[in-house]
Scaffold this active site. Sequence first.
Site, PDB file in Angstrom:
ATOM      1  CG  ASP A 127      30.908  42.409  33.781  1.00  0.00           C
ATOM      2  OD1 ASP A 127      31.158  43.333  32.996  1.00  0.00           O
ATOM      3  OD2 ASP A 127      30.733  41.234  33.409  1.00  0.00           O
ATOM      4  CG  ASP A 184      32.477  40.425  26.612  1.00  0.00           C
ATOM      5  OD1 ASP A 184      32.931  41.385  27.255  1.00  0.00           O
ATOM      6  OD2 ASP A 184      31.578  39.678  27.024  1.00  0.00           O
TER       7      ASP A 184
HETATM    8  C1  GLA Z   1      30.587  40.614  30.489  1.00  0.00           C
HETATM    9  C2  GLA Z   1      32.099  40.547  30.630  1.00  0.00           C
HETATM   10  C3  GLA Z   1      32.574  39.143  30.300  1.00  0.00           C
HETATM   11  C4  GLA Z   1      31.898  38.136  31.227  1.00  0.00           C
HETATM   12  C5  GLA Z   1      30.391  38.271  31.125  1.00  0.00           C
HETATM   13  C6  GLA Z   1      29.667  37.429  32.159  1.00  0.00           C
HETATM   14  O1  GLA Z   1      30.183  40.454  29.155  1.00  0.00           O
HETATM   15  O2  GLA Z   1      32.711  41.497  29.808  1.00  0.00           O
HETATM   16  O3  GLA Z   1      33.976  39.065  30.423  1.00  0.00           O
HETATM   17  O4  GLA Z   1      32.321  38.370  32.554  1.00  0.00           O
HETATM   18  O5  GLA Z   1      29.966  39.623  31.292  1.00  0.00           O
HETATM   19  O6  GLA Z   1      28.283  37.548  32.089  1.00  0.00           O
END
Ligand code: GLA
Length: 375
Positions: A127, A184
């Site tokens: 990430d 997301d």
């Molecule tokens: C980010 C990523 C998500 C998930 C969250 C976890 O937002 O894009 O897919 O992994 O972190 O905290």
Amino acid sequence: MLAMTPPMGYNTWNTFGTNINAQLIKETADAMVDQGLLDAGYKYLVIDDCWSERQRDPKTDKIIPDHNKFPNGMNDVSDYVHSKGLKFGMYSCAGVRTCADYPGSFDHEFLDARTFAEYGCDFLKYDFCFKPATIDGPLLYKRMGMALKASGREILFSACNWGSDNVGTWIRSAGAHMYRSTGDIFDNFESMKNIAKSQIQNYCYSAPGCFNDMDMLTCGMYGKGNVGSTGSNDTDYKTEFVLWCLFGSPLMIGCDVRNMTPATKALLTNKELIRLNQDPECRGVIDVSAWDDNKKVFFRHLADGEYAIGFFNFGENEATIPFYTFHAGLVAGCGCGFEMKELFTGEETGLVKDYMNPVVGAHDCKIYRAKVVRF
Ligand code: GLA
């Protein structure tokens, strides 16, 4: 070699967020096998954020599993996952902390990659939160790419910088096997529609070895879980899954696979759609839509001289969706036309020489496999 076709698996984040533990992972592994997901091709079981203690081990500096969530350590879980014939995935972050504020791998890349290898990890999602502003983002993915290669274990590298720094243009060179290209996903129709539309032009950067990842699927969540909002219905989820399959995105399931509805299970294990997703030529789609932004038609060259044509009604009312074959390259008077079969209904179109105009319900789609024939 890893990822010669889009990777397939399951990830805890969409439904469970921080509520993960050894028991859940083992039950999920059981369900992936018992529900036929492994047989359908979903082989990676990935634990997302929130698996570790809040601080590194003071003596070893390693990231260590949360003692309450994983009382017998991570190898207890990875051994179980492997015993089911699945691959085991984990999560870390290029910044100093993960997005949910657990230790990140910044400046610990090689130690952490070795630790993940010790934990029996086969897949690392990486990430982008809490990245020091003065550090180049791409460099951090290059670092982890090297660290994973040096870890002593074959680990699929799943980058997740949400499309920053024109990710598609360099991430393959950093050793990644898939890369998130958007922010997301949320469990509603608008979210998945906008993600898909935003990536149409970017599939030229997706190919064997490294794939554009449009995020974990929300199919089958029905509003339950961690990426909340209203949820969707089976028509919306059908359209989502068809888009991900047609575009050749990795397929990472995000619903609770222990409690799938029959409709969700049938969708996620649909052999024809998965065959489309896994097409060995891994080509991007061409947008062959006529004019209306809610009436989209996407065309894709497949292996063995076949084609896929998807009709998507993003609008709120049933509509006809026009397709002119010349947009795909088939000119009038060439003596050739398409013969098409719809993958859900088995409906055959007969010869389509220059134009077709199928009726598609609101939020629904039609997806055809086609051949060109001479007439
Ligand atoms: C980010 C990523 C998500 C998930 C969250 C976890 O937002 O894009 O897919 O992994 O972190 O905290």
